[in-house]
Every structure is written in structure tokens, then in C-alpha cells.
Scaffold this motif. Structure first.
Motif, mmCIF file in Angstrom:
data_model
loop_
_atom_site.group_PDB
_atom_site.id
_atom_site.type_symbol
_atom_site.label_atom_id
_atom_site.label_comp_id
_atom_site.label_asym_id
_atom_site.label_seq_id
_atom_site.Cartn_x
_atom_site.Cartn_y
_atom_site.Cartn_z
ATOM 1 N N ASN A 1 8.640 2.589 3.572
ATOM 2 C CA ASN A 1 8.769 1.552 4.589
ATOM 3 C C ASN A 1 7.594 1.542 5.547
ATOM 4 O O ASN A 1 7.248 0.504 6.106
ATOM 5 N N ALA A 2 6.970 2.698 5.764
ATOM 6 C CA ALA A 2 5.828 2.783 6.673
ATOM 7 C C ALA A 2 4.555 2.213 6.045
ATOM 8 O O ALA A 2 3.606 1.906 6.737
ATOM 9 N N LYS A 3 4.550 2.060 4.748
ATOM 10 C CA LYS A 3 3.358 1.546 4.063
ATOM 11 C C LYS A 3 3.397 0.028 4.104
ATOM 12 O O LYS A 3 4.290 -0.602 3.583
ATOM 13 N N SER A 4 2.381 -0.548 4.714
ATOM 14 C CA SER A 4 2.442 -1.987 4.988
ATOM 15 C C SER A 4 1.768 -2.855 3.938
ATOM 16 O O SER A 4 2.074 -4.034 3.833
ATOM 17 N N LEU A 5 0.834 -2.307 3.185
ATOM 18 C CA LEU A 5 0.130 -3.108 2.185
ATOM 19 C C LEU A 5 0.782 -2.946 0.823
ATOM 20 O O LEU A 5 0.956 -1.831 0.334
ATOM 21 N N ARG A 6 1.147 -4.064 0.207
ATOM 22 C CA ARG A 6 1.781 -4.045 -1.112
ATOM 23 C C ARG A 6 1.110 -5.070 -2.002
ATOM 24 O O ARG A 6 0.803 -6.178 -1.560
#
Length: 153
Positions: free
Chosen positions: A130-135
């Protein structure tokens, strides 16, 4: 990564081609790998090819190579016991492969694998995703695969 040994090489193929054939390969790591079923058309004939890939980059490259003459039918994800929580290797149909990164560290990528029946697994702790913003979607069955029962012209 898969390894081969010279003693398992088979003398098949055309004499002047660069193709080489082995009757076995070894998996050198206890990690995820992909089994890809692809089709290619050649002289009005469609043939299947099967790829064994241990690197996400190789799967992404195969996706980029798709065309009217070469297409992916399906991708299976093969998982070791330490990832799938069982006592044996398991194979699942891959629905999506998503690269995820923190916007502060776009070099360190992790991956989310969305599988059949709503299952998923990741190459990192799921609580940190959830903390990772780039997908970025590298593979989507809906977008990149053409099923075997579909007519491809």
C-alpha cells in the motif's frame, strides 16, 4: 534461472541455424517462474511455442513482441512451496503482473501477481504494498492474451 548441460543437448534442427535443443533443463533457484503458451503463424499455419522464463523482464519483452503473427495464449505462474504455502510447487493461471515501486526509489521494483480465483502473491511483504505508489501493468491476460478458442487472422 534455468541451466543446461552439454550432455543433454540434442542434435536436432537445421544444420546452419543457431537453434540448439536440450532434453532437460534445471532450475537453479527456488523462486517464481513463468510458463508461457504462445502462438505464431507461419505460411498460413499456426503453431504453438512454449517458453519457460525466470525473469519478469523476459516476460515483459515477450509481451512487447506480440503482433499479428505472434501472440500469447496464456501465462502460468509456477510457485515454490515457500511462496504458495503448500508442500509442493504449484502452477496458477496469471491474470495480471504488476510492477510496483516507491516513488522515492523507482529502481527497486517488486511485483504483484494476480492469479485465478482471486488469489495473489507478491515478491515483497504484502503489508508494504500500500505504501508503494507507482504501479505499472506488465501483463494483463485481458489485454495481452488471445485464448486458443479465439480465431486469429
Amino acid at each position: 534461472m534455468f541451466m543446461t548441460q552439454d550432455c543433454s543437448e540434442e542434435p536436432l534442427g537445421r544444420p546452419f541455424s543457431g537453434d540448439r535443443f536440450w532434453n532437460r533443463v534445471e532450475l537453479s533457484i527456488d523462486d517464481l517462474w513463468f510458463y508461457v503458451v504462445a502462438n505464431h503463424s507461419h505460411h498460413e499455419e499456426t503453431k504453438r511455442r512454449y517458453y519457460l522464463l525466470t525473469d519478469v523482464k523476459e516476460l515483459a519483452e515477450l509481451v512487447r513482441e506480440t503482433s499479428d503473427f505472434f501472440w500469447i495464449e496464456c501465462v502460468m505462474l509456477v510457485t515454490p512451496p515457500r511462496i504458495n504455502g503448500t508442500e509442493s510447487w504449484q502452477m496458477y493461471r496469471l491474470k495480471e503482473l504488476i510492477a510496483v515501486a516507491d516513488s522515492a526509489d523507482i529502481i527497486s521494483l517488486d511485483y504483484i501477481c494476480v492469479l485465478d480465483n482471486g488469489l495473489s502473491c507478491a515478491t515483497c511483504d504484502l503489508s508494504t504494498l500500500n505504501a508503494k505508489s507507482l504501479r505499472h501493468v506488465l501483463f494483463s491476460e485481458e489485454q495481452h492474451a488471445i485464448p486458443s478458442d479465439a480465431v486469429h487472422e
